[in-house]
Enzyme design. Structure first.
Site, short mmCIF file in Angstrom:
data_model
loop_
_atom_site.label_atom_id
_atom_site.label_comp_id
_atom_site.label_asym_id
_atom_site.label_seq_id
_atom_site.Cartn_x
_atom_site.Cartn_y
_atom_site.Cartn_z
N GLY A 134 7.46 47.25 -36.27
CA GLY A 134 7.38 46.09 -35.48
C GLY A 134 7.00 44.85 -35.92
O GLY A 134 7.49 43.88 -35.58
N GLY A 184 7.11 51.72 -40.57
CA GLY A 184 6.69 53.06 -40.77
C GLY A 184 7.64 54.07 -40.54
O GLY A 184 7.81 55.18 -41.67
N LYS A 203 17.56 52.20 -30.92
CA LYS A 203 17.83 51.15 -29.87
C LYS A 203 18.11 49.75 -30.13
O LYS A 203 17.45 49.11 -30.99
CB LYS A 203 16.58 50.91 -28.80
CG LYS A 203 16.24 52.04 -28.08
CD LYS A 203 14.97 51.90 -27.40
CE LYS A 203 15.02 52.26 -25.87
NZ LYS A 203 13.71 51.72 -25.27
N ARG A 248 0.19 54.74 -45.08
CA ARG A 248 -0.41 53.73 -44.37
C ARG A 248 -1.79 53.94 -44.99
O ARG A 248 -2.63 52.97 -45.14
CB ARG A 248 -0.31 53.81 -42.96
CG ARG A 248 0.89 53.02 -42.35
CD ARG A 248 0.88 53.01 -41.06
NE ARG A 248 1.80 51.92 -40.49
CZ ARG A 248 2.26 51.86 -39.39
NH1 ARG A 248 2.11 52.88 -38.45
NH2 ARG A 248 3.27 51.11 -38.78
#
Ligand code: 3PG
Ligand code: MG
Length: 410
Positions: free
Chosen positions: A383, A359, A203, A38
């Site tokens: 996200g 990420g 998840k 990043r």
């Protein structure tokens, strides 16, 4: 949305430009950066601005401190790394909008860069209260003449430095935000087919929205990672001690039915690496996906599944991948993730557009020894890219589309 190029054309010499970057990098126990992707991705926009004589004020967050300073979340390691990459030291203010920040900004010469301390050391950054966020955004905006939004990984957050500050300063999309959005557009607007999506990670509940959307757009959905056990359960299999979101089984069953109706191929693993504990030295075996022993937990997809996944990616023309296939941080459970990464590399070589989203997934492929250039695009936003593919409006992007609000707003 106005772009960095337009800002550069208009001229920025001597102007104070606030750049929101996403420098939220993983650190090890000693505070050393373990994946600087990043930071590297943020350099081109900053350099374009310094090259044009701007006084660049970088702002960013690290981790999730709760609105007050916490030394372990200081941006100090990031400031050092950014300085190395830019070839010139980057002074770090001791605070975000206080006396130190003002002094550091005042000390900037044309073409120089400084960085503010972690935005999330201030409660106003992430506050749900518009007035509290706005008050913090006022202070940020007071440090600059112009705002450049370049932190793609946070554009899904309605936060002061992402959203509210753009309502207070003339605002432009940075080069990274532009590049990321261009690629995601190619995935959503008439992707070349077959379009295959690989989803993993822990998840399933995090991915429900995107799965629902992908059932409308993708041709194939390959599922691995911790979330796969909820799928296996939905098919009527026992999953032992594996991760399971029991409350999502019904929803997932609905998705399986919808996929069948729509002719979307869902590829699930047929074998699983099952271990007796979540640890690198746990006893483990390859078992059939419909025969996971009651005392075992699945920690990776098995070799037969890896081959099947690779085969379903080989002829794809567009591939999006988010989420590791297993507990890749532990060598015995990294193979599934490695095989999928290799399949993406091969597809890239065969001319497909391949995108690694996120990420965590980006860090995974780098940790396994792959280079960024082996993929079509490695997104800096996990996200953010998922929410984009979900079809959601991202506050940090919509605010840039609004060219009218360049004054102060309370
Ligand atoms: C990320 O790492 O996903 C981004 O930097 C956003 O961070 P957040 O999830 O803590 O808002
Ligand atoms: Mg995140």
């Amino acid at each position: 949305m106005k772009t960095l190029d337009e800002l550069l054309e208009a001229g920025v010499r001597g102007k104070r430009v606030l750049v929101r970057s996403d420098l939220n990098v993983p650190l090890d126990g000693d505070g050393a950066i373990t994946d600087d992707g990043r930071v590297r991705a943020s350099v081109p926009t900053i350099q374009a601005l310094t090259g044009a004589g701007a006084r660049v004020v970088v702002c960013a967050h690290l981790g999730r401190p709760k609105g007050a300073p916490e030394p372990r979340y200081s941006l100090a390691p990031v400031a050092t790394r950014l300085g190395e990459l830019l070839g010139a030291g980057v002074p770090l203010a001791q605070d975000t909008v206080g006396a130190s920040a003002r002094a550091v900004v005042d000390g900037l010469q044309d073409g120089q860069v400084a960085i503010l301390e972690n935005l999330r050391f201030n409660a106003g950054e992430t506050s749900k209260d518009d007035a509290e966020r706005g008050a913090f955004a006022d202070e940020l905006a007071a440090l600059a003449d112009v705002f450049v939004s370049d932190g793609f990984g946070v554009v899904h957050r309605k936060q002061a430095s992402v959203y509210d500050v753009a309502k207070r300063l003339p605002h432009y999309a940075g080069g990274l935000v532009r590049a990321e959005v261009e690629v995601l557009k190619r995935l959503t607007q008439e992707p070349e087919r077959p379009y295959a999506v690989v989803l993993g990670g822990a998840k399933v509940s995090d991915k429900l929205g995107v799965i629902a959307n992908l059932l409308q757009t993708a041709d194939r959905l390959l599922i691995g990672g911790g979330m796969v056990f909820t799928f296996l359960k939905a098919q009527g299999h026992e999953v032992g001690k594996s991760l399971l979101e029991a409350d999502q089984v019904e929803t997932v069953r609905g998705y399986l039915a919808e996929a069948q109706e729509r002719g979307v191929e869902i590829v699930l693993p047929t074998d699983i690496v099952a271990a007796d504990a979540f640890s690198a030295d746990a006893a483990h075996d390859v078992v059939a996906a419909d025969g996971i022993p009651a005392d075992r937990m699945g920690l990776d997809i098995g070799p037969q599944s890896g081959k099947a996944f690779a085969a379903r990616l080989a002829d794809a023309r567009t591939v999006f991948w988010n989420g590791p296939m297993g507990a890749f941080e532990m060598a015995p459970f990294a193979e599934g993730t490695r095989v999928v990464a290799e399949a993406l590399v091969a597809a890239t070589g065969a001319g497909a557009l391949t995108v690694v989203g996120g990420g965590d997934s980006a860090a995974a492929v780098r940790q396994l020894g792959f280079a960024d250039a082996q993929f079509g695009h490695i997104s800096t936003g996990g996200g953010a890219s998922l929410e984009y593919l979900e079809g959601k409006q991202l506050p940090g992007l919509t605010v840039l589309d609004d060219d009218t609000t360049t004054g102060r707003e309370r």
